[in-house]
Design an enzyme around this catalytic site. Structure first.
Site, PDB file in Angstrom:
ATOM      1  N   TYR A  27       0.687  -1.594   0.064  1.00  0.00           N
ATOM      2  CA  TYR A  27       0.021   0.050   0.216  1.00  0.00           C
ATOM      3  C   TYR A  27       0.987   1.638  -0.376  1.00  0.00           C
ATOM      4  O   TYR A  27       0.821   1.854  -0.638  1.00  0.00           O
ATOM      5  CB  TYR A  27      -1.131  -0.105   1.100  1.00  0.00           C
ATOM      6  N   ASN A  50     -12.757  -0.739  -5.146  1.00  0.00           N
ATOM      7  CA  ASN A  50     -12.074  -0.380  -6.648  1.00  0.00           C
ATOM      8  C   ASN A  50     -13.225  -1.970  -6.677  1.00  0.00           C
ATOM      9  O   ASN A  50     -13.674  -2.743  -6.839  1.00  0.00           O
ATOM     10  CB  ASN A  50     -11.011  -1.586  -6.800  1.00  0.00           C
ATOM     11  N   CYS A  58      -6.269  -5.553  -7.453  1.00  0.00           N
ATOM     12  CA  CYS A  58      -6.305  -4.637  -6.173  1.00  0.00           C
ATOM     13  C   CYS A  58      -5.680  -6.002  -5.064  1.00  0.00           C
ATOM     14  O   CYS A  58      -5.002  -5.854  -3.256  1.00  0.00           O
ATOM     15  CB  CYS A  58      -6.733  -4.330  -5.910  1.00  0.00           C
ATOM     16  N   HIS A  59      -5.694  -7.629  -5.966  1.00  0.00           N
ATOM     17  CA  HIS A  59      -4.919  -8.725  -5.991  1.00  0.00           C
ATOM     18  C   HIS A  59      -3.678  -8.869  -5.127  1.00  0.00           C
ATOM     19  O   HIS A  59      -3.223  -9.491  -4.345  1.00  0.00           O
ATOM     20  CB  HIS A  59      -5.922  -9.752  -5.563  1.00  0.00           C
ATOM     21  N   GLU A  85      -0.726 -17.096  -9.862  1.00  0.00           N
ATOM     22  CA  GLU A  85       0.073 -16.261 -10.357  1.00  0.00           C
ATOM     23  C   GLU A  85       1.343 -16.094  -9.681  1.00  0.00           C
ATOM     24  O   GLU A  85       2.262 -15.905 -10.531  1.00  0.00           O
ATOM     25  CB  GLU A  85      -0.204 -14.358 -10.506  1.00  0.00           C
TER      26      GLU A  85
END
Length: 89
Positions: A27, A50, A58-59, A85
């Protein structure tokens, strides 16, 4: 992509879209990138607001200690997306 939000939220969302798959940022790093280094909590609020959290990823945002933070879809979903990912948290 045109999304309804404040100018601050939109600036955060634009930064989120720059994070490549398999990469994460904190952040605080997003706050720095938008020129508002003290707005760390507000960045978290923008992430929570979002409207399309998979397209605007945002993950991929973690707490400063590289631990998983909140996610509008729930922490299990966030872990699953990061895992897909190749990100280990």
């Amino acid at each position: 992509m045109a999304m309804a939000g404040t100018e601050f939220q939109k600036s955060v969302w634009r930064q989120l879209q720059k994070i490549s798959s398999g990469k994460t940022k904190s952040y605080g790093e997003i706050a720095q990138a938008i020129g508002k280094p003290k707005a760390v909590r507000a960045v978290g609020g923008a992430c929570g607001a979002n409207p399309i959290p998979v397209l605007v990823p945002c993950h991929r945002i973690l707490a400063a200690n590289k631990k998983i933070g909140g996610f509008s879809g729930g922490l299990d979903w966030k872990r699953n997306l990061l895992n897909r990912e190749g990100v280990k948290v």
